[in-house]
Structures are given as structure tokens and as C-alpha cells.
Design a protein around this motif. Structure first.
Motif, PDB file in Angstrom:
ATOM      1  N   UNK A 137     -12.412  30.053 -32.779  1.00  0.00           N
ATOM      2  CA  UNK A 137     -13.441  29.185 -32.205  1.00  0.00           C
ATOM      3  C   UNK A 137     -13.301  29.063 -30.691  1.00  0.00           C
ATOM      4  N   UNK A 138     -14.394  28.703 -30.041  1.00  0.00           N
ATOM      5  CA  UNK A 138     -14.369  28.396 -28.612  1.00  0.00           C
ATOM      6  C   UNK A 138     -13.622  27.076 -28.401  1.00  0.00           C
ATOM      7  N   UNK A 139     -13.273  26.824 -27.138  1.00  0.00           N
ATOM      8  CA  UNK A 139     -12.574  25.577 -26.807  1.00  0.00           C
ATOM      9  C   UNK A 139     -13.398  24.354 -27.223  1.00  0.00           C
ATOM     10  N   UNK A 140     -14.716  24.430 -27.006  1.00  0.00           N
ATOM     11  CA  UNK A 140     -15.581  23.311 -27.360  1.00  0.00           C
ATOM     12  C   UNK A 140     -15.596  23.030 -28.852  1.00  0.00           C
ATOM     13  N   UNK A 141     -15.684  24.088 -29.673  1.00  0.00           N
ATOM     14  CA  UNK A 141     -15.666  23.907 -31.122  1.00  0.00           C
ATOM     15  C   UNK A 141     -14.305  23.371 -31.584  1.00  0.00           C
ATOM     16  N   UNK A 142     -13.217  23.865 -30.984  1.00  0.00           N
ATOM     17  CA  UNK A 142     -11.883  23.354 -31.349  1.00  0.00           C
ATOM     18  C   UNK A 142     -11.788  21.862 -31.062  1.00  0.00           C
ATOM     19  N   UNK A 143     -12.381  21.431 -29.949  1.00  0.00           N
ATOM     20  CA  UNK A 143     -12.376  20.002 -29.603  1.00  0.00           C
ATOM     21  C   UNK A 143     -13.133  19.211 -30.666  1.00  0.00           C
TER      22      UNK A 143
END
Length: 241
Positions: A137-143
């Protein structure tokens, strides 16, 4: 008046000769969204980790729903949703698998666990990636996965460290709306370095510098101290240096 959901009383943390958090005291009641501000190294994350029971205080106490986080850690953490810095997960798990694991760890089973996972994914808009391994996942999705695990058990207290870090403008807007929808029934602490976020979602702001509280006011009251929040923030943290 009901007791505060969060009580921090003379909280102090020393690492050897260095004092990271220095005699911090404040409370947060239901319906309050507290913006927790400060420059890097000010003591924000250490304060939040002590409240969440991940770091033991050198002195002072922290209570969640009346439960001391050191003396009754399990009881205190039942009332808490915590999104730490970096939002650690199990990267090889899928989003749905990780949230199902979180639900089991929280004591949910069967259809109740499935409902909790579904609701958490819906609130954080994760359905489209539910079967992807978290490491892809992208950093945003991980957040957002980190935020979903914090919300899964619908806790009365939320402590969110940089909840919109890595999100694009649309995602930030969605998370701010989510915070606003949840705010009336919860006590929240949101650590952020984005000053516009304070004005957008917070009912109150505390500025911390060198481990000490240097301001505790509404965003509007803080803004009245200077031409803009950025200037006020710089002045407050410079005075503490």
C-alpha cells in the motif's frame, strides 16, 4: 459535571539527564478535540505514548476513563484507540486480515468481529484494498489502516499522532470529516504539525515546547495573539527555547 475522559497530572519523563516531558498537566472531556502542537523534539509523541501505556512515566499519572494507565493498563487500554507515529502493522497481512486479527485481540468473535472490521474499513475507505498485503500500500493507505485499527472497537478516547500524514488533500478532507462526525461522543487528542488542521477540526489547542505546556487555548484565541497561527506558534515555541 462528569469526570474528564483523559486526565494527565504532572506527567514527567526523563531519559538519563534529558527531560523529554516536564510536569505536564491537562484534561480532555467528551466532545473536545484537542490539537497537540509543538516543534520536533518538544515531547508530543512521548506524552502520547505515556498516555497510551507504551512508555512508563518517570513521575506523574495519566488516566483514561478514570483508569490509571500504569496501575490498570488493560482496563485503561480498553477505552483507548491509539494511532502511533508510523502506525506499525504486520506488512505481510492483508488489510482485512490485519483488522480481523485486531478484532480478535480486542476480544471480538464471529459476526461481531466481522461487523467491526467492515465498519472500520467503511469509515476509513479501505474496502477497495481490503485483500491487498499492507506492504504493497501507499503511505496514505497505510495511515488509514492504522486509523481503522484505532477506531475498530469504537473507543470513547482517541489519541491520534499525525492522523493525516501522507494523505492527499481529498483524503485529508475525508479524515477531518470523520473526526468531526465522531467528536461529540469522544475525547480526542490529535498531534499535528499542520496548523490549518487545528483550525479545521480542533476545539482546543495545547502548544508544548521543551517538554512544557506553553499555551492552552481555543484555536480562535491563539489566532488572536498574532497575524496568523504560524507566527503565534513560532513566537510561543521560541519563547520557550
Amino acid at each position: 459535571m462528569d469526570a474528564p475522559h483523559i486526565e494527565i497530572d504532572r506527567l514527567t519523563k526523563r531519559f538519563g539527564a534529558f527531560t523529554a516531558v516536564d510536569d505536564v498537566t491537562f484534561t480532555v472531556r467528551a466532545g473536545e478535540v484537542l490539537g497537540f502542537l509543538g516543534p520536533n523534539g518538544a515531547g508530543k509523541s512521548t506524552t502520547m505514548k505515556m498516555l497510551a501505556g507504551f512508555v512508563t512515566p518517570t513521575a506523574g499519572t495519566a488516566r483514561i476513563m478514570g483508569e490509571d494507565v500504569v496501575e490498570r493498563p488493560v482496563q485503561a487500554k480498553r477505552h483507548l484507540g491509539f494511532l502511533p507515529e508510523g502506525a506499525p502493522t504486520y506488512p505481510e497481512m492483508t488489510v482485512q486480515g490485519f483488522l480481523a486479527f485486531t478484532a480478535r485481540a480486542r476480544g471480538y468473535r464471529g459476526s461481531e468481529a466481522a461487523d467491526r472490521v467492515h465498519d472500520a474499513m467503511r469509515m476509513t475507505q479501505l474496502e477497495e484494498v481490503r485483500l491487498q498485503p499492507i506492504e504493497t500500500l501507499s503511505k496514505g493507505f497505510k495511515r488509514r489502516v492504522g486509523l481503522a485499527q484505532a477506531l475498530l472497537h469504537d473507543p470513547p478516547v482517541l489519541v491520534l499522532d499525525e492522523p493525516t500524514d501522507g494523505l492527499d488533500p481529498n483524503q485529508k478532507h475525508e479524515v477531518r470529516n470523520l473526526i468531526a462526525r465522531m467528536a461529540p461522543s469522544k475525547a480526542m487528542i490529535i498531534s499535528t504539525h499542520i496548523l490549518e488542521e487545528v483550525g479545521a477540526v480542533c476545539t482546543r489547542a495545547i502548544v508544548i515546547a521543551r517538554g512544557r505546556v506553553v499555551a492552552d487555548a481555543t484555536p480562535a484565541e491563539l489566532a488572536q495573539r498574532g497575524p496568523d497561527l504560524d507566527t503565534v506558534f513560532r513566537e510561543l515555541t521560541r519563547e520557550a527555547a
